[in-house]
Design a protein around this motif. Structure first.
Motif, mmCIF file in Angstrom:
data_model
loop_
_atom_site.group_PDB
_atom_site.id
_atom_site.type_symbol
_atom_site.label_atom_id
_atom_site.label_comp_id
_atom_site.label_asym_id
_atom_site.label_seq_id
_atom_site.Cartn_x
_atom_site.Cartn_y
_atom_site.Cartn_z
ATOM 1 N N CYS A 205 0.865 -1.283 0.079
ATOM 2 C CA CYS A 205 0.028 0.091 0.053
ATOM 3 C C CYS A 205 0.901 1.344 -0.149
ATOM 4 C CB CYS A 205 -0.893 0.214 1.226
ATOM 5 S SG CYS A 205 -2.240 -1.241 1.205
ATOM 6 N N TYR A 206 2.016 1.215 0.718
ATOM 7 C CA TYR A 206 2.673 2.474 1.000
ATOM 8 C C TYR A 206 4.067 2.124 1.606
ATOM 9 C CZ TYR A 206 0.917 3.175 5.567
ATOM 10 O OH TYR A 206 0.379 2.890 6.828
ATOM 11 N N PHE A 207 4.917 3.038 1.692
ATOM 12 C CA PHE A 207 6.218 2.918 2.276
ATOM 13 C C PHE A 207 6.127 4.380 3.259
ATOM 14 C CE2 PHE A 207 6.669 0.703 -1.672
ATOM 15 C CZ PHE A 207 7.703 -0.367 -1.373
ATOM 16 N N GLN A 208 6.854 4.097 4.497
ATOM 17 C CA GLN A 208 7.145 5.204 5.092
ATOM 18 C C GLN A 208 8.281 5.514 5.870
ATOM 19 O OE1 GLN A 208 4.141 5.119 8.566
ATOM 20 N NE2 GLN A 208 5.077 6.926 9.514
ATOM 21 N N ALA A 209 8.895 6.308 5.897
ATOM 22 C CA ALA A 209 10.418 6.315 6.136
ATOM 23 C C ALA A 209 10.482 6.419 7.531
ATOM 24 C CB ALA A 209 10.936 7.800 5.623
ATOM 25 N N ASP A 210 11.560 5.679 8.358
ATOM 26 C CA ASP A 210 11.771 5.672 9.507
ATOM 27 C C ASP A 210 13.314 5.702 9.906
ATOM 28 O OD1 ASP A 210 11.714 5.340 12.307
ATOM 29 O OD2 ASP A 210 11.297 3.279 12.306
ATOM 30 N N ASN A 211 13.839 7.059 9.923
ATOM 31 C CA ASN A 211 15.464 7.170 9.904
ATOM 32 C C ASN A 211 15.964 6.719 8.894
ATOM 33 O OD1 ASN A 211 15.304 9.022 12.345
ATOM 34 N ND2 ASN A 211 14.931 7.117 13.624
ATOM 35 N N ILE A 216 7.388 -1.079 5.557
ATOM 36 C CA ILE A 216 6.684 -1.269 4.290
ATOM 37 C C ILE A 216 5.357 -1.859 4.739
ATOM 38 C CG2 ILE A 216 6.506 -2.764 2.092
ATOM 39 C CD1 ILE A 216 9.324 -2.809 2.280
ATOM 40 N N TYR A 217 4.162 -1.206 4.317
ATOM 41 C CA TYR A 217 2.602 -1.549 4.659
ATOM 42 C C TYR A 217 2.033 -2.067 3.679
ATOM 43 C CZ TYR A 217 3.598 1.303 9.006
ATOM 44 O OH TYR A 217 3.918 1.979 10.122
ATOM 45 N N LEU A 218 1.742 -3.458 4.008
ATOM 46 C CA LEU A 218 1.072 -4.514 3.009
ATOM 47 C C LEU A 218 -0.514 -4.380 3.068
ATOM 48 C CD1 LEU A 218 3.101 -7.492 3.415
ATOM 49 C CD2 LEU A 218 3.584 -5.650 1.551
ATOM 50 N N ILE A 249 6.102 7.093 0.392
ATOM 51 C CA ILE A 249 5.612 6.696 -1.158
ATOM 52 C C ILE A 249 4.442 5.791 -1.123
ATOM 53 C CG2 ILE A 249 6.736 5.249 -3.137
ATOM 54 C CD1 ILE A 249 9.611 5.679 -2.145
ATOM 55 N N ILE A 250 3.857 6.210 -2.168
ATOM 56 C CA ILE A 250 2.278 5.580 -1.881
ATOM 57 C C ILE A 250 1.988 4.668 -3.470
ATOM 58 C CG2 ILE A 250 0.886 7.251 -3.102
ATOM 59 C CD1 ILE A 250 -1.149 6.652 -1.012
ATOM 60 N N ASN A 251 1.310 3.437 -3.129
ATOM 61 C CA ASN A 251 0.719 2.803 -4.467
ATOM 62 C C ASN A 251 -0.408 3.475 -4.875
ATOM 63 O OD1 ASN A 251 -0.345 0.862 -6.190
ATOM 64 N ND2 ASN A 251 0.524 -0.868 -5.112
ATOM 65 N N GLN A 252 -0.461 4.033 -6.043
ATOM 66 C CA GLN A 252 -1.796 4.650 -6.670
ATOM 67 C C GLN A 252 -2.857 3.770 -6.780
ATOM 68 O OE1 GLN A 252 -1.121 6.917 -10.210
ATOM 69 N NE2 GLN A 252 1.208 6.917 -9.967
ATOM 70 N N ASN A 253 -2.725 2.593 -6.525
ATOM 71 C CA ASN A 253 -3.971 1.455 -6.772
ATOM 72 C C ASN A 253 -4.714 1.393 -5.572
ATOM 73 O OD1 ASN A 253 -3.363 1.184 -9.461
ATOM 74 N ND2 ASN A 253 -1.820 -0.679 -9.037
ATOM 75 N N TYR A 254 -4.105 1.970 -4.530
ATOM 76 C CA TYR A 254 -4.560 1.818 -3.111
ATOM 77 C C TYR A 254 -5.262 3.085 -2.633
ATOM 78 C CZ TYR A 254 -3.047 -2.982 -2.722
ATOM 79 O OH TYR A 254 -2.931 -4.481 -2.814
ATOM 80 N N ILE A 255 -5.381 3.998 -3.389
ATOM 81 C CA ILE A 255 -5.891 5.183 -2.911
ATOM 82 C C ILE A 255 -7.428 5.412 -3.247
ATOM 83 C CG2 ILE A 255 -5.946 7.926 -3.418
ATOM 84 C CD1 ILE A 255 -3.096 7.707 -4.084
#
Length: 299
Positions: A205-211, A216-218, A249-255
Motif C-alpha cells: 500500500c505504501y512505504f514510510q520512512a523511519d530514519n 513497508i505496509y501491505l 511513497i504510495i501505491n496509486q492503486n490503493y488510494i
C-alpha cells in the motif's frame, strides 16, 4: 490497428499531463507510464521496452538529471533503442540531439499536429525498407524464375518473405517481449542476514520512512521493515508507486480518496491517512490525472 507503446520522461507534471492528453488523441499510441527523473526513466524503459520515449533533456530542475546522456546510457543495455522524441522548450540542443540519433525533436507544448507529423515520419520509415525489398525482388524475378528448376531453389514468393527487414524484425521482438514483461508481477525481496522475505509489489500500500530504514505496509495489514532509505526505494520503483511526501511513497492503486484541503490520501479498506506535502503536490496532481484518464466518470 498497430499499437505503439510510449513512456513520458519529464520532471514537470504539467508537461507530462499535456503530452499525455495530446498522445491519447491517437488510437495508435498506448501509454505505459511516466517518470520524473533519470533513474526512474531508465528503470521504466528497461522494464517495459516502449516503442516511443518522450524525453525532456533541458529541465530547469537539475536534480532530475535529465539530459541527452540518458540516451547514451540506454546504449549500455539495449541493442535496439526505443524511438526517442525530444520534447523541450528550446532549439539549442537540436544539433546535439541529432548526433544521438533521436527520432524527432519537438518544442513544447506538444500539439496534435506535432504527433501527426511524427507518425507520418514513422510510416515513411517503415515503408521505405519494404519498397526497397520489392524493387530487389522485381529486379531479380526473371533470373530467379529462369534458374529455379536448375538450382532447385524455393519459389519466388517464399524467397520474398525471407528477405530481411531489420525494422520489422526489431518491432516484432519488442512486441513479443512487452506482454511477457507486463504479465510477470514484480517481486520485492527484503534481505537481511540470510533471511529472504518475498512480497508481491502489488500488495504494497505504501512505504514510510523511519530514519535510515523504511517500513513497508501491505494490504493485509502487515508491516515489514527494510534497512534501506526511502530515497533508495524511490530510485528503484516505478508506476504505480509515487512519492508524495518526504516520508511517504504510495501505491496509486490503493488510494480511495484525495483530500486537497487536508493534504491527505486515504487508503482503501483502512483508516490510515497518508499525508502529502507541497513539495510533492505535482505528483499528487499527476495521480489525479491518471485516475481521470482511465474509465472514469466524475459526478
Amino acid at each position: 490497428m498497430k499499437k505503439y507503446s510510449y513512456i513520458i520522461i519529464d520532471n514537470d507534471a504539467e508537461s507530462v499531463l499535456k503530452t499525455r492528453i495530446v498522445a491519447e488523441g491517437f488510437s495508435e499510441l498506448a501509454f505505459i507510464a511516466s517518470a520524473t527523473n533519470y533513474q526512474q526513466g531508465l528503470n521504466l524503459v528497461l522494464e517495459h521496452r516502449p516503442y516511443f520515449v518522450f524525453l525532456e533533456i533541458d529541465s530547469e530542475n537539475t536534480s532530475s538529471n535529465l539530459s541527452l546522456a540518458f540516451i547514451g546510457e540506454l546504449y549500455r543495455y539495449l541493442s535496439v533503442l526505443p524511438k526517442i522524441i525530444i520534447t523541450t522548450t528550446t532549439k539549442e540542443l537540436a544539433f546535439d540531439a541529432i548526433q544521438y540519433g533521436v527520432f524527432d525533436y519537438i518544442l513544447k507544448p506538444l500539439t496534435h499536429v506535432d504527433v501527426v507529423k511524427t507518425l507520418l515520419k514513422l510510416e515513411k520509415v517503415l515503408l521505405e525498407p519494404k519498397e526497397q525489398k520489392n524493387a530487389i525482388v522485381e529486379e531479380l524475378a526473371p533470373v530467379v524464375e529462369e534458374k529455379a528448376s536448375e538450382l532447385k531453389i524455393m519459389p519466388l514468393d517464399v524467397q520474398e518473405n525471407l528477405i530481411p527487414d531489420s525494422e520489422e524484425t526489431s518491432i516484432v521482438v519488442q512486441e513479443t517481449a512487452i506482454p511477457h514483461l507486463l504479465e510477470k508481477p514484480l517481486i520485492l525481496c527484503i534481505k537481511s542476514y540470510g533471511d529472504y522475505r518475498y512480497m508481491n509489489a502489488a500488495d504494497i500500500c505504501y512505504f514510510q520512512a523511519d530514519n535510515n530504514s523504511t517500513d513497508i505496509y501491505l494490504s493485509s495489514g502487515e508491516m515489514v521493515t527494510a534497512f534501506k532509505t526511502l530515497k533508495h526505494f524511490e530510485s528503484i520503483l516505478v508506476h504505480p508507486f509515487i512519492r508524495i511526501h518526504n516520508s511517504y511513497i504510495i501505491n496509486q492503486n490503493y488510494i480511495s480518496r484525495i483530500h486537497n484541503g487536508n493534504s491527505v490520501c486515504y487508503i482503501k479498506n483502512s483508516p490510515k491517512k497518508v499525508p502529502f506535502s507541497k513539495t510533492y503536490k505535482a505528483n499528487v496532481d499527476l495521480i489525479i490525472a491518471n485516475f481521470s484518464a482511465g474509465n472514469y466518470i466524475e459526478i
